[in-house]
Design an enzyme around this catalytic site. Structure first.
Site, PDB file in Angstrom:
ATOM      1  CD  GLU A  54      -1.404   3.695   8.135  1.00  0.00           C
ATOM      2  OE1 GLU A  54      -1.034   4.017   9.292  1.00  0.00           O
ATOM      3  OE2 GLU A  54      -1.477   4.623   7.339  1.00  0.00           O
ATOM      4  CG  ASN A  62      -5.039   3.213   8.473  1.00  0.00           C
ATOM      5  OD1 ASN A  62      -5.078   2.135   7.792  1.00  0.00           O
ATOM      6  ND2 ASN A  62      -4.440   4.152   8.270  1.00  0.00           N
ATOM      7  CG  HIS A  85      -1.357   8.832   3.731  1.00  0.00           C
ATOM      8  ND1 HIS A  85      -1.458   7.575   4.059  1.00  0.00           N
ATOM      9  CD2 HIS A  85      -0.859   9.403   5.082  1.00  0.00           C
ATOM     10  CE1 HIS A  85      -1.090   7.347   5.405  1.00  0.00           C
ATOM     11  NE2 HIS A  85      -0.862   8.465   5.964  1.00  0.00           N
ATOM     12  NE  ARG A 115      -3.207   2.575   2.762  1.00  0.00           N
ATOM     13  CZ  ARG A 115      -3.211   3.351   3.649  1.00  0.00           C
ATOM     14  NH1 ARG A 115      -2.652   3.383   4.849  1.00  0.00           N
ATOM     15  NH2 ARG A 115      -3.912   4.558   3.789  1.00  0.00           N
ATOM     16  CD  GLU A 129      -4.782   7.197  10.005  1.00  0.00           C
ATOM     17  OE1 GLU A 129      -4.264   8.174  10.411  1.00  0.00           O
ATOM     18  OE2 GLU A 129      -4.352   6.082  10.549  1.00  0.00           O
ATOM     19  CE1 TYR A 132      -1.888   3.112  12.857  1.00  0.00           C
ATOM     20  CE2 TYR A 132       0.342   2.453  13.504  1.00  0.00           C
ATOM     21  CZ  TYR A 132      -0.534   2.943  12.452  1.00  0.00           C
ATOM     22  OH  TYR A 132       0.171   3.133  11.297  1.00  0.00           O
TER      23      TYR A 132
HETATM   24  C1  GBH Z   1      -1.248   6.645  10.907  1.00  0.00           C
HETATM   25  O1  GBH Z   1      -2.232   7.258  11.658  1.00  0.00           O
HETATM   26  C2  GBH Z   1      -0.975   7.376   9.724  1.00  0.00           C
HETATM   27  O2  GBH Z   1      -1.772   6.868   8.713  1.00  0.00           O
HETATM   28  C3  GBH Z   1       0.497   7.268   9.471  1.00  0.00           C
HETATM   29  O3  GBH Z   1       0.863   8.050   8.156  1.00  0.00           O
HETATM   30  C4  GBH Z   1       1.398   7.352  10.554  1.00  0.00           C
HETATM   31  O4  GBH Z   1       2.919   7.425  10.041  1.00  0.00           O
HETATM   32  C5  GBH Z   1       0.993   6.242  11.296  1.00  0.00           C
HETATM   33  O5  GBH Z   1       0.101   6.364  11.808  1.00  0.00           O
HETATM   34  C6  GBH Z   1       2.244   6.267  12.501  1.00  0.00           C
HETATM   35  O6  GBH Z   1       1.820   7.447  13.454  1.00  0.00           O
HETATM   36  O7  GBH Z   1      -2.846  13.980  18.728  1.00  0.00           O
HETATM   37  O8  GBH Z   1      -3.982  12.850  20.654  1.00  0.00           O
HETATM   38  O9  GBH Z   1      -5.237  13.520  18.754  1.00  0.00           O
HETATM   39  C7  GBH Z   1      -2.474   6.731  13.060  1.00  0.00           C
HETATM   40  C8  GBH Z   1      -3.742   6.991  13.763  1.00  0.00           C
HETATM   41  C9  GBH Z   1      -4.707   8.884  14.817  1.00  0.00           C
HETATM   42  C10 GBH Z   1      -2.360   8.173  15.391  1.00  0.00           C
HETATM   43  C11 GBH Z   1      -4.617  10.221  15.588  1.00  0.00           C
HETATM   44  C12 GBH Z   1      -2.126   9.529  16.356  1.00  0.00           C
HETATM   45  C13 GBH Z   1      -3.108  11.561  17.306  1.00  0.00           C
HETATM   46  C14 GBH Z   1      -3.240  11.215  18.581  1.00  0.00           C
HETATM   47  N1  GBH Z   1      -3.305   8.438  14.483  1.00  0.00           N
HETATM   48  N2  GBH Z   1      -3.385  10.063  16.567  1.00  0.00           N
HETATM   49  S1  GBH Z   1      -3.867  12.965  19.101  1.00  0.00           S
END
Ligand code: GBH
Length: 473
Positions: free
Chosen positions: A377, A306, A120, A74, A166, A308
């Site tokens: 992701e 996505n 993106h 991707r 996102e 995490y």
């Molecule tokens: C992904 O987002 C992205 O798609 C990617 O580009 C990036 O490199 C990867 O994560 C790793 O970070 O500031 O408290 O609101 C992940 C989802 C959602 C994680 C928003 C960070 C922000 C927390 N993201 N979140 S806050």
């Protein structure tokens, strides 16, 4: 515990995070080039001008994917390489198109299935300056529709399309917190422009309509011959109640997922925003016109996921603040009993909790009728990784454990719970430009030596991935 034989797995990246070459072959500027140039926005004062130099190393990246056994990759396109100013009446840059045509051809030649993200986060600065970019309800969806058509036409061999990555982040981080480009927020210490109580909801709405337009174009003009599929990728954490005995925390945990995910997924599957959001946001949340609703409702061929981490959620007391975007609640890394949701990583927002992955796949599957899901992701940073020696960085057992436990949790969601997950792309193929955190936070399965010609060296996790998938396929 087993995944279907045709399950696809591989790795993900995004244009601005890996390509570099921001001034090569006629690429136009994007809101991220501009944002990085503003003092104080990027932790290490860096930007994406060189990044991993992937624009100049496509052969090397494809060889790496092959070596790791990936069946899919991707990546995102840089809109500003294809239409440097971004708009539907602006010139098209053939050099940008040629680059991606060759990249797709070369991937297919190597037996790797491309999954292309159209945007993106790196909106062309031309349309941001011209009419406010994502804030413009009339112009933005039409320009995105045009861009999508140009791309589908140039790349008929790609069968898997993701409109946006996102939209939550473009809206909330870009127009509420001011933490991402273009940095709008009500906080006047951070930005002279922005209204956190209104702009993120307008931007989210416009992204949904633009997604709907790009899907309509694909389905009407390309899908009958090209036979591909198109969807949107949404981010979201699982949410557990801070006190599972408190019905208000239970409700707040569910509301947290609605504000993060159903904000976009409900319109895409049901044609309307969640009641919980309408109730809190009132007329600050735009209404779909009948034409917009028709574009958005039913606009996913698959769900791009996505994922995490997970949070504990405590309900808020009293009225939500006008700039609240979480759903009148607070998030916590420990619950009422003091249990931690997972170990710390380098990212303040990320603590591994693999069971939450299985639970969220189930939550989405139930709410949206067991759609085909592609995990677009999933991955982790490691606390202090950047300060370790080269040898230590390569031995990333924390990341190996993360991937093994998350992939196993996903496999259970498929084989034991009946969810329809069809593919998985780990974030990320290599260390790259981690947005506001610059290069200090690494998410790659491959180490990139930024001070040594962007040389790539696979970490333990890169080599383990094929093994992990053999365990569950
Ligand atoms: C992904 O987002 C992205 O798609 C990617 O580009 C990036 O490199 C990867 O994560 C790793 O970070 O500031 O408290 O609101 C992940 C989802 C959602 C994680 C928003 C960070 C922000 C927390 N993201 N979140 S806050």
């Amino acid at each position: 515990m087993s995944l279907p034989k045709d399950f696809q797995w591989g790795f993900a990246t995004a244009a601005y995070q890996v390509e570099g070459a921001t001034e090569k072959d006629g690429r136009g500027p994007t809101i991220w080039d501009k944002f990085c140039a503003v003092e104080g926005k990027i932790a290490d004062k860096s930007d994406g001008s060189v990044a991993c130099d992937s624009y100049n190393r496509t052969a090397e990246d494809i060889a790496l994917l092959k070596e790791l056994g990936a069946t899919c990759y991707r990546f995102s396109l840089s809109w500003a390489r294809i239409i440097p100013l971004g708009g539907r009446n602006d010139p098209i840059n053939q050099a940008g198109i040629d680059h991606y045509v060759k990249f797709v051809d070369d991937l297919l030649e190597a037996g790797i299935t491309p999954f292309i993200t159209l945007l993106h986060w790196d909106v062309p600065d031309g349309i941001h300056q011209r009419y406010g970019g994502l804030l413009n309800r009339e112009e933005f969806p039409l320009d995105f529709e045009h861009y999508s058509r140009v791309v589908y036409k140039a790349l008929p061999k790609c069968k898997n399309w993701i409109t946006f990555n996102e939209p939550f982040c473009s809206s909330i981080l870009g127009y509420s917190l001011g933490y991402f480009a273009p940095g709008h927020t009500s906080d006047r210490k951070k930005s002279p422009v922005g209204d956190s109580s209104r702009e993120p909801w307008i931007v989210g709405h416009n992204l949904l309509v633009a997604h709907g337009r790009a899907v309509k174009v694909y389905r009407e003009e390309f899908k009958p011959t090209d036979k591909g599929q198109v969807g949107i990728t949404l981010n979201g954490d699982y949410a557990y109640p801070w006190d599972p005995e408190d019905p208000e925390d239970v409700a707040a945990a569910n509301r947290k997922i609605e504000f993060a995910i159903s904000w976009f997924a409900d319109p895409v599957y049901f044609g309307k925003y969640p009641d919980s959001m309408r109730k809190q946001l009132g007329d600050r949340l735009p209404e779909f016109t009948p034409e917009e609703e028709a574009l958005v409702k039913g606009s996913n061929d698959f769900y791009g996921m996505n994922h995490y981490t997970a949070d504990y959620v405590k309900h808020g007391t009293g009225e939500a603040a006008p700039e609240d975007y979480l759903g009148n609640l607070t998030t916590h890394s420990t619950n009422k009993n003091g249990d931690s949701i997972g170990p710390e990583t380098q990212s303040f927002w990320l603590r591994p909790n693999p069971e939450g992955f299985r639970l969220l796949i189930n939550w989405l599957s139930k709410r949206y009728g067991y759609p085909a899901i592609y995990v677009t992701e999933n991955g982790t940073s490691i606390k202090g990784e950047n300060d370790l020696s080269f040898e230590q960085i390569l031995d990333d057992q924390f990341r190996v454990d993360y991937f093994r436990t998350y992939v196993h949790a996903m496999a259970k969601a498929v084989s034991e719970d009946g969810c329809n997950v069809r593919g998985y792309m780990a974030w990320s193929l290599m260390d790259n430009f981690e947005w506001a955190e610059g290069y200090e936070t690494r998410f790659g399965v491959t180490y990139v030596a930024y001070n040594d010609g962007q040389k790539r060296t696979p970490k333990a996790s890169a080599k383990e991935m094929q093994k992990i998938f053999k365990e569950v396929m």
